[in-house]
Design an enzyme around this catalytic site. Structure first.
Site, PDB file in Angstrom:
ATOM      1  N   GLU A  51      22.674  37.104  -0.035  1.00 35.92           N
ATOM      2  CA  GLU A  51      21.937  35.893  -0.376  1.00 35.92           C
ATOM      3  C   GLU A  51      20.845  36.117  -1.410  1.00 35.92           C
ATOM      4  O   GLU A  51      20.193  35.174  -1.812  1.00 35.92           O
ATOM      5  CB  GLU A  51      21.359  35.303   0.909  1.00 35.92           C
ATOM      6  N   LYS A  80      13.873  33.363  -7.297  1.00 31.99           N
ATOM      7  CA  LYS A  80      13.446  34.741  -7.018  1.00 31.99           C
ATOM      8  C   LYS A  80      12.918  35.392  -8.290  1.00 31.99           C
ATOM      9  O   LYS A  80      13.587  35.362  -9.318  1.00 31.99           O
ATOM     10  CB  LYS A  80      14.656  35.524  -6.464  1.00 31.99           C
ATOM     11  N   GLU A 338      18.682  46.409  -3.727  1.00 27.64           N
ATOM     12  CA  GLU A 338      18.340  45.830  -5.032  1.00 27.64           C
ATOM     13  C   GLU A 338      19.232  44.627  -5.357  1.00 27.64           C
ATOM     14  O   GLU A 338      19.370  44.249  -6.517  1.00 27.64           O
ATOM     15  CB  GLU A 338      18.411  46.901  -6.137  1.00 27.64           C
ATOM     16  N   ILE A 342      26.581  41.031  -5.584  1.00 29.31           N
ATOM     17  CA  ILE A 342      27.145  39.839  -6.239  1.00 29.31           C
ATOM     18  C   ILE A 342      27.167  40.067  -7.754  1.00 29.31           C
ATOM     19  O   ILE A 342      28.118  39.684  -8.435  1.00 29.31           O
ATOM     20  CB  ILE A 342      26.361  38.574  -5.841  1.00 29.31           C
TER      21      ILE A 342
END
Ligand SMILES: Cc1cc2nc3c(=O)[nH]c(=O)nc-3n(C[C@H](O)[C@H](O)[C@H](O)COP(=O)(O)OP(=O)(O)OC[C@H]3O[C@@H](n4cnc5c(N)ncnc54)[C@H](O)[C@@H]3O)c2cc1C
Length: 500
Positions: A51, A80, A338, A342
């Protein structure tokens, strides 16, 4: 021989994040050149985690024609700006790995050299003070307005993301088949995969197969026995508990990664809930202890019982083998410290589409793909090991990490920085110089020397340059809204956003 039928039948096995990303990108990019069928099993489901992302997701989204507002609404995403690393060097310690650049570099020397010179002369504050993203994150501020110029990624709901991608892929022509893959058929002579047989008896033939079956790796390993390179001697965590909790405050625009006695835990805030995880080494901590520790540290009320996931860190020896490409967890796994998994899926899909195997003979394409893929994975692996290796924690787990034999590639980077404060980003490297510098400083490396270019400046000029940078960033940050206010104004207001 020249291929006569260019319309390739691509079968995607698995409908998690990897499967739907691949199907969406293939159909949107190659359209009439491919027939894409995706097989997924509702009964088996997806891993349901994954996520936290990095800014390259935005490049991929624009490549695949994914519109940001629709994506953020559908996945309850927040924004983010980096990762807060807590207790990694030792308990009570804290540093931030932010996106974007730190300070201002010049042709001769990167910013860390100027900062080190300033620090030696007794001024300049902390390295992170010169990161716009870090300073915005400290104050929970965010906007995606391009004028503001923040480098950002997302926190997203993994299940909603796969559903959202499916909603894009099916109308664009992807055929979805629900069912459990029971067997993988191969050509008796050449050994290529020819079809998947489902438990229902249905048969799905294809020219090329993409294995997105997660840790099961049904095609690349189950059928083709490609082999797995185990990296757990460097990264020995092998278990993670995951649970969602209610939000207790406005979502922060960063991921938290907090070290504990046998691993670390994460906090990933979404608009409507918090994602929490507890990564640990089962050799160092029992499941019962992990569950108790995890539960004790949760902030909001859990929405279900924590789920346990087991994994082995490492990568498939060849991500592309014969007429099969493995993506996502089927290709391997480096723990999510880290947030790179994805990204690795996305970069692999992009490269695969660029070197798409239109002809039947594709061994050379596969070799090139695998060489680049290995370089990427090893680079990510090294960067993650760095966090463990440079620790000064005590206990039974951490001293062993500090004493391990690390890959030569990483040892060389650390030696270079220790000696001269130099870091680099090669052409296919994911992590930027600023990323290496932030983590190396954050984990306590003190370079013995640095470039002396700053000493050629007239006295006071360095001080003034840093003060100007600092003031400029402060002014830019002050103009940003809080993330909660931004989300509330721009997207469907959530209770947390309203609270902010
Ligand atoms: C603990 C943990 C934390 C993570 N955190 C992050 C993170 O913060 N950021 C990040 O980038 N990545 C993260 N990842 C990685 C990320 O979750 C994966 O890269 C991503 O979700 C892709 O998963 P996948 O699609 O490969 O596998 P899955 O989600 O497991 O999907 C597998 C698919 O295959 C199907 N399938 C399997 N067997 C069969 C069968 N026999 N027949 C039919 N269908 C079948 C399943 O039904 C499912 O649809 C994390 C992973 C773990 C384990």
């Amino acid at each position: 021989m020249t291929e006569t039928n260019p319309r390739k039948r691509v079968v995607v096995a698995g409908g998690g994040t990897a499967g739907w990303l691949a199907a969406t990108a293939l159909v949107r990019q190659l359209g009439p050149l491919v027939d894409v069928t995706l097989v997924e099993s509702d009964e088996i489901g997806t891993v349901g985690v994954g996520e936290s992302t990095i800014p390259t997701i935005r490049t991929f989204h624009s490549f695949a024609g994914i519109e940001e507002d629709a994506f953020v609404r559908a996945t309850g995403a927040t924004f983010k700006l980096g990762i807060s690393f807590e207790n990694w060097r030792r308990d009570g310690d804290h540093y931030f790995h932010s996106f974007g650049s730190v300070g201002r570099s010049v042709f001769l020397a990167d910013f860390q050299h100027f900062w080190l010179e300033a620090r030696a002369q007794g001024f300049g504050g902390s390295f992170g003070d010169y990161s716009f993203e870090l300073r915005a994150a400290r104050e929970n501020r965010f906007t995606n307005d391009p004028e503001a110029g923040l480098a950002y990624a997302y926190h997203l709901d993994a299940t909603a993301y796969a559903r959202f991608l499916r909603g894009l892929a099916e109308p664009a022509g992807v055929r979805r088949v629900e069912g459990r893959i029971a067997a993988v058929e191969r050509d008796g002579e050449g050994g290529d995969i020819t079809a998947l047989t489902l438990a229902s008896g249905a048969r799905i033939e294809g020219d090329f197969f993409i294995d997105c079956t997660g840790f099961r790796a049904l095609l690349i390993e189950g059928a083709l026995e490609t082999g797995f390179e185990d990296w757990s001697h460097w990264l020995p965590t092998d278990s993670a508990l995951a649970v969602q909790t209610e939000l207790v405050g406005p979502p922060a625009p960063y991921t938290r990664a907090i070290a504990h006695r046998a691993g670390w835990r994460w906090r990933i805030p979404l608009q409507h809930r918090m994602g929490n995880g507890f990564v640990f080494s089962s050799a160092q901590m029992s499941e019962d202890e992990a569950r108790a520790q995890f539960a004790a540290d949760l902030e909001g009320a859990p929405l279900f019982e924590p789920r346990l996931l087991r994994y082995t860190t490492g990568m498939r020896r060849q991500a592309w083998h014969r007429n099969c490409l493995a993506l996502g967890l089927a290709a391997g796994f480096v723990e999510p410290l880290e947030s790179t998994s994805i990204h690795l899926v996305m970069i692999a899909i992009t490269r695969f589409i660029r070197g798409f195997p239109f002809a039947r003979e594709c061994a050379a394409l596969a070799d090139r793909f695998n060489a680049q893929s290995r370089a990427e994975w090893e680079h990510v692996r090294d960067f993650v090991i760095l966090h463990y290796y440079l620790n000064q924690r005590d206990g039974t787990f951490w001293p062993g990490r500090a004493a391990m034999n690390i890959p030569d590639t990483l040892a060389a980077r650390i030696a270079l920085f220790r000696q001269s404060a130099a870091a680099y980003q090669d052409q296919d490297d994911l992590f930027r110089i600023d990323s290496w510098a932030q983590v190396l400083f954050g984990q306590g490396v003190e370079p013995a020397s640095w470039h002396r270019i700053a000493r050629t400046l007239p006295p006071e000029q360095l001080r003034r340059a840093l003060a100007d940078l600092d003031a400029g960033l402060a002014a830019r940050v002050a103009r940003l809204p809080t993330q909660a206010a931004f989300l509330g104004a721009r997207y469907a207001p959530s209770p947390a956003a309203a609270a902010g």
